[in-house]
Design an enzyme around this catalytic site. Structure first.
Site, mmCIF file in Angstrom:
data_model
loop_
_atom_site.group_PDB
_atom_site.id
_atom_site.type_symbol
_atom_site.label_atom_id
_atom_site.label_comp_id
_atom_site.label_asym_id
_atom_site.label_seq_id
_atom_site.Cartn_x
_atom_site.Cartn_y
_atom_site.Cartn_z
ATOM 1 N N ASP A 50 -15.842 20.080 -1.742
ATOM 2 C CA ASP A 50 -16.742 19.031 -1.243
ATOM 3 C C ASP A 50 -16.051 18.227 -0.142
ATOM 4 O O ASP A 50 -16.616 18.004 0.941
ATOM 5 C CB ASP A 50 -17.119 18.055 -2.375
ATOM 6 C CG ASP A 50 -17.958 18.675 -3.477
ATOM 7 O OD1 ASP A 50 -19.180 18.517 -3.441
ATOM 8 O OD2 ASP A 50 -17.380 19.306 -4.372
ATOM 9 N N ASP A 121 -23.848 21.335 -2.119
ATOM 10 C CA ASP A 121 -24.941 20.991 -3.025
ATOM 11 C C ASP A 121 -24.877 21.942 -4.217
ATOM 12 O O ASP A 121 -24.883 23.159 -4.047
ATOM 13 C CB ASP A 121 -26.275 21.151 -2.295
ATOM 14 C CG ASP A 121 -27.455 20.693 -3.130
ATOM 15 O OD1 ASP A 121 -27.327 19.681 -3.841
ATOM 16 O OD2 ASP A 121 -28.512 21.350 -3.066
ATOM 17 N N THR A 123 -22.489 21.043 -6.971
ATOM 18 C CA THR A 123 -21.068 20.982 -7.348
ATOM 19 C C THR A 123 -20.856 21.364 -8.806
ATOM 20 O O THR A 123 -19.908 22.084 -9.139
ATOM 21 C CB THR A 123 -20.501 19.567 -7.093
ATOM 22 O OG1 THR A 123 -20.618 19.266 -5.707
ATOM 23 C CG2 THR A 123 -19.035 19.491 -7.497
ATOM 24 N N THR A 194 -34.629 21.199 -12.444
ATOM 25 C CA THR A 194 -33.201 21.010 -12.686
ATOM 26 C C THR A 194 -32.672 21.910 -13.796
ATOM 27 O O THR A 194 -33.376 22.199 -14.773
ATOM 28 C CB THR A 194 -32.913 19.532 -13.031
ATOM 29 O OG1 THR A 194 -31.514 19.353 -13.230
ATOM 30 C CG2 THR A 194 -33.648 19.096 -14.291
ATOM 31 N N GLY A 219 -28.983 22.488 -7.807
ATOM 32 C CA GLY A 219 -28.981 22.180 -6.384
ATOM 33 C C GLY A 219 -30.374 22.080 -5.783
ATOM 34 O O GLY A 219 -31.201 22.978 -5.951
ATOM 35 N N ASP A 246 -29.471 15.369 -0.297
ATOM 36 C CA ASP A 246 -29.949 16.539 -1.035
ATOM 37 C C ASP A 246 -31.251 17.078 -0.464
ATOM 38 O O ASP A 246 -31.524 18.282 -0.549
ATOM 39 C CB ASP A 246 -30.207 16.188 -2.511
ATOM 40 C CG ASP A 246 -28.951 15.839 -3.281
ATOM 41 O OD1 ASP A 246 -27.988 16.612 -3.201
ATOM 42 O OD2 ASP A 246 -28.939 14.801 -3.959
#
Length: 310
Positions: A50, A121, A123, A194, A219, A246
């Site tokens: 990241d 995106d 992680t 999600t 993501g 995002d």
């Protein structure tokens, strides 16, 4: 790079190249096995990938477009400082440079632009080995509206090209999308949502959709790719978990492909530099306006109010 090419087109072409370089950094960190994981908040992680990918993106774009406001997810002093020359990318994608620029974007100045960067995106998925969910996101907004974007998949497997790993797709308002061919939505209603941030409100919003299938993936970038690739029809997330970095790039690309992304209330998010980072009223996206309207109307008013009042 020719300055006769309009600024937005040049910036998008640069972002395509930079995203690919950031994707290689993401792969390199994983291959070395030292992820350098830091827990920024509960269930919110940051890795060396990241941090390094963001430094690559911001340094590369800032060196070419010094007056553009760039906002990255990893807002940390550790991200500043020297960036090795190998990370600096000044290349521009030749295909994108040939694009026509929409008339209303031709006179845009650097000061009018905000770039939203999510260097990695997904992680959580990256640390758990769900590498196909990982994306690099670069979203370009003008006057608070996302107008162009890039989604790079560092671990995308290119069939028939053993030596090439990764894929970069892009979108530009009124022009369309590139790097892939969008597919029509599935025949039945399939929802993407999600993988790891559910709660009772999130689940209620899914139940009322009467979907034939629910895909739980990581993501925001990868969820929107499910829509663009015809694997899902609607993306529903009735929770404040996402941030502007995002959704800026995915919204720009989805819109360029004829889709729509709003909050759960049907309102558009604004992407100006002074806007709050969290998308407090969730995400509702669909491959076209009709499916978006269907999903919006299925969500009960009390659920919308509960989310709006959080």
């Amino acid at each position: 790079m020719s300055t006769s090419v309009p600024l937005i087109v040049r910036l998008l072409a640069s972002s395509v190249s930079v995203a690919g370089r950031a994707g290689k950094i993401v792969r390199d960190v994983m291959s070395k096995g030292e992820l350098g994981i830091v827990e920024k908040a509960k269930d919110d992680y940051q890795t060396e990938a990241d941090r390094s990918a963001q430094r690559c993106i911001i340094a590369s774009l800032s060196s070419q477009y010094p007056k553009i406001n760039i906002i990255g997810e990893e807002d940390n002093p550790d991200n500043e400082g020297d960036v090795c020359s190998d990370w600096l990318t000044i290349d521009a994608d030749k295909e994108v440079l040939c694009l026509e620029c929409p008339s209303e974007l031709q006179g845009i100045k650097e000061e009018d632009i905000v770039v939203w960067v999510d260097p990695l995106d997904g992680t959580s998925e990256y640390t758990q080995g769900f590498l196909e969910h990982v994306t690099v996101l670069i979203g370009i907004s003008v006057n608070e509206k996302p107008v162009a974007g890039v989604i790079h998949q560092p671990y995308y497997k290119n069939v028939g090209s053993e030596n090439k790993t990764g894929r970069t797709i892009w979108g530009l308002q009124e022009i369309g999308v590139g790097g892939f061919t969008p597919a029509p939505p599935p025949n039945s209603l399939i929802i993407t949502t999600t993988r790891s941030h559910s709660n009772p409100v999130v689940e209620k919003a899914l139940q009322v959709m009467n979907a034939s299938q629910i895909l739980r993936v990581g993501g925001a970038g990868f969820k929107v790719l499910q829509l663009l690739e015809g694997k899902a029809s609607v993306y529903v997330f009735a929770s404040p978990g996402c941030k502007k970095w995002d959704t800026c790039a995915p919204e720009a690309i989805l819109s360029a492909a004829g889709g729509k992304l709003t909050d759960i209330l049907g309102h558009n998010y604004k992407y100006g530099a002074s806007e709050p980072r969290p998308n407090k009223t969730g995400v509702l996206a669909a491959v076209n306006a009709d499916l978006h309207n269907y999903a919006l109307n299925r969500i009960p008013q009390e659920l919308k109010e509960k989310l709006a009042n959080k």
